[in-house]
Design a protein around this motif. Structure first.
Motif, short mmCIF file in Angstrom:
data_model
loop_
_atom_site.label_atom_id
_atom_site.label_comp_id
_atom_site.label_asym_id
_atom_site.label_seq_id
_atom_site.Cartn_x
_atom_site.Cartn_y
_atom_site.Cartn_z
N THR A 9 0.88 -1.17 -0.24
CA THR A 9 -0.01 -0.01 -0.09
C THR A 9 0.88 1.37 -0.06
O THR A 9 1.80 1.56 1.05
N LEU A 10 0.72 2.05 -0.93
CA LEU A 10 1.29 3.28 -1.01
C LEU A 10 0.59 4.25 -0.41
O LEU A 10 -0.55 4.64 -0.59
N VAL A 11 1.42 4.99 0.89
CA VAL A 11 0.59 5.84 1.81
C VAL A 11 1.22 7.42 1.45
O VAL A 11 2.45 7.19 1.43
N VAL A 12 0.51 8.49 1.16
CA VAL A 12 1.02 9.65 1.08
C VAL A 12 0.29 10.70 1.99
O VAL A 12 -0.75 10.40 2.21
N PRO A 13 0.98 11.68 2.24
CA PRO A 13 0.47 12.73 3.13
C PRO A 13 -0.62 13.30 2.41
O PRO A 13 -1.78 13.63 3.16
N ALA A 14 -0.77 13.68 1.16
CA ALA A 14 -1.78 14.20 0.43
C ALA A 14 -1.54 14.03 -0.86
O ALA A 14 -0.56 13.72 -1.40
N PHE A 15 -2.61 14.13 -1.83
CA PHE A 15 -2.68 14.07 -3.07
C PHE A 15 -1.54 14.82 -3.87
O PHE A 15 -0.69 14.30 -4.73
N GLU A 16 -1.18 16.12 -3.37
CA GLU A 16 -0.51 16.74 -4.24
C GLU A 16 1.08 16.33 -3.81
O GLU A 16 1.90 16.78 -4.57
#
Length: 68
Positions: A9-16
């Motif tokens: 699972t790729l987790v990012v703080p925010a879409f941008e």
């Protein structure tokens, strides 16, 4: 994104943090889905590994196309 594999699972703080445009984001998330990689964005509270998790992505994609 060769560093993520099926089942990850790729987790990012925010879409941008992942993409600069909606079209890029759609392409990236579509590629992750094709490769069976989950996606989560903490700011947008989206987790595709949760039950019904892909539905918000599909709704956002339709909403984005309506805005053009």
């Amino acid at each position: 994104m060769d560093f993520v594999h099926s089942g990850d699972t790729l987790v990012v703080p925010a879409f941008e943090q992942l993409s600069r445009s909606v079209l890029d984001l759609i392409a990236i998330v579509s590629d992750l889905r094709r490769r069976e990689v989950g996606f989560a964005s903490l700011h947008e509270n989206l987790d595709t590994t949760a039950p019904g998790g892909w539905h918000p992505v599909q709704v956002d994609r339709r909403r984005g196309s309506d805005a053009r």
